[in-house]
Write a protein that holds these residues in place. Structure first.
Motif, mmCIF file in Angstrom:
data_model
loop_
_atom_site.group_PDB
_atom_site.id
_atom_site.type_symbol
_atom_site.label_atom_id
_atom_site.label_comp_id
_atom_site.label_asym_id
_atom_site.label_seq_id
_atom_site.Cartn_x
_atom_site.Cartn_y
_atom_site.Cartn_z
ATOM 1 N N ARG A 1 -4.569 6.527 -0.310
ATOM 2 C CA ARG A 1 -3.585 7.269 0.476
ATOM 3 C C ARG A 1 -2.798 6.317 1.377
ATOM 4 O O ARG A 1 -1.575 6.446 1.528
ATOM 5 C CB ARG A 1 -4.281 8.328 1.325
ATOM 6 N N ALA A 2 -3.487 5.340 1.986
ATOM 7 C CA ALA A 2 -2.802 4.392 2.878
ATOM 8 C C ALA A 2 -1.817 3.520 2.108
ATOM 9 O O ALA A 2 -0.683 3.310 2.548
ATOM 10 C CB ALA A 2 -3.832 3.521 3.598
ATOM 11 N N ILE A 3 -2.243 3.009 0.945
ATOM 12 C CA ILE A 3 -1.349 2.161 0.150
ATOM 13 C C ILE A 3 -0.163 2.977 -0.360
ATOM 14 O O ILE A 3 0.950 2.465 -0.495
ATOM 15 C CB ILE A 3 -2.120 1.508 -1.006
ATOM 16 N N GLY A 4 -0.389 4.259 -0.610
ATOM 17 C CA GLY A 4 0.684 5.115 -1.088
ATOM 18 C C GLY A 4 1.805 5.297 -0.086
ATOM 19 O O GLY A 4 2.884 5.789 -0.445
ATOM 20 N N ARG A 5 1.595 4.897 1.163
ATOM 21 C CA ARG A 5 2.625 5.041 2.188
ATOM 22 C C ARG A 5 3.580 3.853 2.244
ATOM 23 O O ARG A 5 4.548 3.870 3.008
ATOM 24 C CB ARG A 5 1.967 5.208 3.560
ATOM 25 N N ILE A 6 3.318 2.810 1.469
ATOM 26 C CA ILE A 6 4.211 1.657 1.503
ATOM 27 C C ILE A 6 5.562 2.045 0.918
ATOM 28 O O ILE A 6 5.644 2.857 -0.017
ATOM 29 C CB ILE A 6 3.597 0.469 0.725
#
Length: 518
Positions: free
Chosen positions: A121-126
């Motif tokens: 989920r965190a990487i998907g925010r890049i």
């Protein structure tokens, strides 16, 4: 028989097939340095015209030579920069995304110990703004290091002896742009030493308004003290009266102005800058700048150099493109005609771990036609083959946005047996003791029962350089382990090639199916 005895018999000083990683491959470096790279036929399409950098997208499996492509591109750029010092190419290798993704994860409150769902989920925010920030961070840091005397960076950039004079005679706004970029994207500098060193290097004109206010702050008390002294003398004399009251009012006015200057210098300016600093520090989540670093650097610049139109805010791309344009104008002053950015090793960051969904989240924001077709900026994307499968599952709208038809795409970086045969020959010959003895073929390592076609067919089943080198190394190693030194059986027999080929071919197939490691 040991391996060195085998190689000594053929006049080979080291094992040409030992290395499996291009970054640590001394044999590959010697081949590249000799000017004969034996590159893949697609290399020229990918690299294009060095001076007029263009975009390319390459998909390849592990061991297919993507990192070798990056190293060869770097070598080609160094050769071009030496030959054309006024039309140089600024090379930015984006081959280590660990710092970028680690800062992004820290901003989102995740680390390698977090759950897989939280990391994904965190990487998907890049987004593209984050990638532009990371690109500017790498480029500005490289330039800053070179300007401040890092010999390694200076040699890579080939700045030349005129760099200092050119920057010191640059227009005022260009000097301010360099200091602004260093403040936003330079290396972390909590003590401000690098900021002061760069200011000393470019020697920008002093920020006169702030200098005037600060000067009044420190010397403004002198006339106030003089008024107080005169008032005291008059009060003691017979002529005090109304004149004394006048001096008292004048003293009060000086004191009020002095206090206002103190408020402006130490409080008001800080308060007015705080919202902008806070927004930029939050927006630069992949750079790692603190509010204190940003405030210290921005306060030394005139307001015109740090307007809202260039300060990065949120996920807005416009400010980043403007800052990238200013960065290119600075490079142009130093003799650079273009910027070339190479993305590699996308699957290796610790927060990615080769996961296709996470790699997709990292790379997809880069597949933006506006970014990939920037003037004077070339982007080379060397991507894992898993992303090719993900790409072909996308909708037509995605392809319209990315315009992959304009990106010089290589769908699969594949190698034939003949190509791998030539590559192995090149490695063998660069490792020979006597270079004047003529070209040597890897077929000469085998006995007379093994033909050139047998070796080519065996290499064809390996498909990639890394696996081809493993095949050759295993053939040599297995042969040496089954013969004694006094037997005199130096050359590798056919049955060794056949048995090693079967094992290696099975390993390659199982790795392709994902049922065993490389």
């Amino acid at each position: 028989m040991d391996l060195q005895t085998f190689f000594d018999h053929f006049g080979i000083r080291e094992n040409p097939f030992r290395a499996e990683e291009a970054r640590e491959d001394h044999v590959f470096q010697r081949i590249a340095g000799s000017g004969s790279t034996n590159a893949h036929p697609e290399f020229e399409k990918v690299v294009g015209d060095i001076e007029r950098s263009s975009t390319s997208v390459v998909f390849g499996e592990k061991g297919a030579g993507k990192t070798a492509f990056r190293l060869q591109i770097g070598q080609r750029i160094r050769e071009h920069n030496m030959a054309s010092p006024e039309r140089k190419v600024f090379f930015v290798p984006m081959d280590d995304l660990n710092p970028t993704l680690d800062r992004l994860g820290a901003h989102a409150g995740v680390s390698v110990t977090s759950s897989a769902k939280d990391i994904t989920r965190a990487i998907g925010r890049i987004n593209l703004a984050d990638h532009l920030d990371a690109l500017l961070h790498s480029g500005v840091t490289l330039l800053e290091d070179a300007l401040l005397g890092d010999l390694g960076a200076r040699e890579k950039l080939a700045l030349g002896s005129e760099a200092e004079r050119r920057m010191r005679t640059a227009p005022i706004n260009m000097k301010h742009d360099l200091l602004l970029l260093q403040t936003l994207y330079g290396r972390e500098d909590a003590q401000g030493e690098r900021r002061r060193a760069l200011r000393s290097f470019v020697r920008p004109p002093l920020y006169r308004a702030k200098l005037a206010w600060t000067g009044f702050l420190f010397v403004g008390w002198l006339p106030a003290a003089g008024v107080l002294y005169a008032m005291t003398q008059l009060t003691e004399s017979s002529r005090a009266g109304d004149l004394g009251q006048f001096f008292m009012a004048l003293f009060a006015a000086f004191l009020a102005i002095w206090l206002l200057v103190m408020v402006n210098v130490f409080l008001l300016g800080r308060m007015l800058m705080t919202p902008s600093v806070r927004r930029s520090a939050h927006a630069l989540r992949v750079v790692g700048k603190t509010k204190e670093e940003l405030r210290a650097g921005l306060s030394s610049l005139p307001p015109g150099a740090r307007t809202h139109s260039v300060m990065p805010v949120g996920t807005n791309d416009a400010q980043r493109y403007e800052l990238l344009d200013r960065f290119f104008r600075i490079l142009g002053r130093l003799g650079f005609a273009s910027i070339l950015v190479v993305y590699d090793r996308i699957d290796e960051p610790t927060l990615v771990k080769g996961d296709a969904e996470r790699m997709r989240a990292v790379v997809w924001p880069l597949l933006n036609n506006k970014f990939l077709q920037l003037e004077h900026v070339g982007v080379k994307l060397l991507l894992p083959i898993e992303l090719r499968h993900e790409l072909f599952r996308e909708s037509s709208d995605f392809f319209q946005t990315a315009r992959m038809d304009k990106q010089n795409m290589v769908e699969r970086l594949s190698w034939s047996g003949a190509m791998l045969f030539d590559l192995c020959n090149a490695r063998l010959n660069v490792c020979r003791e006597d270079d004047s003895a003529g070209e040597m073929s890897i077929v000469s390592l085998f006995d007379e029962t093994v033909s050139r076609q047998d070796v080519v067919e065996a290499l064809d089943q390996m498909r990639h350089p890394r696996d081809a080198f493993k095949l050759m190394h295993q053939c040599i190693s297995e042969h040496c382990s089954h013969v004694t030194t006094d037997e005199g059986a130096i050359r590798i027999p056919r049955h060794v090639l056949e048995s090693v080929k079967r094992r290696e071919a099975e390993r390659v197939q199982q790795f392709g199916r994902g049922v065993r490691p490389a």
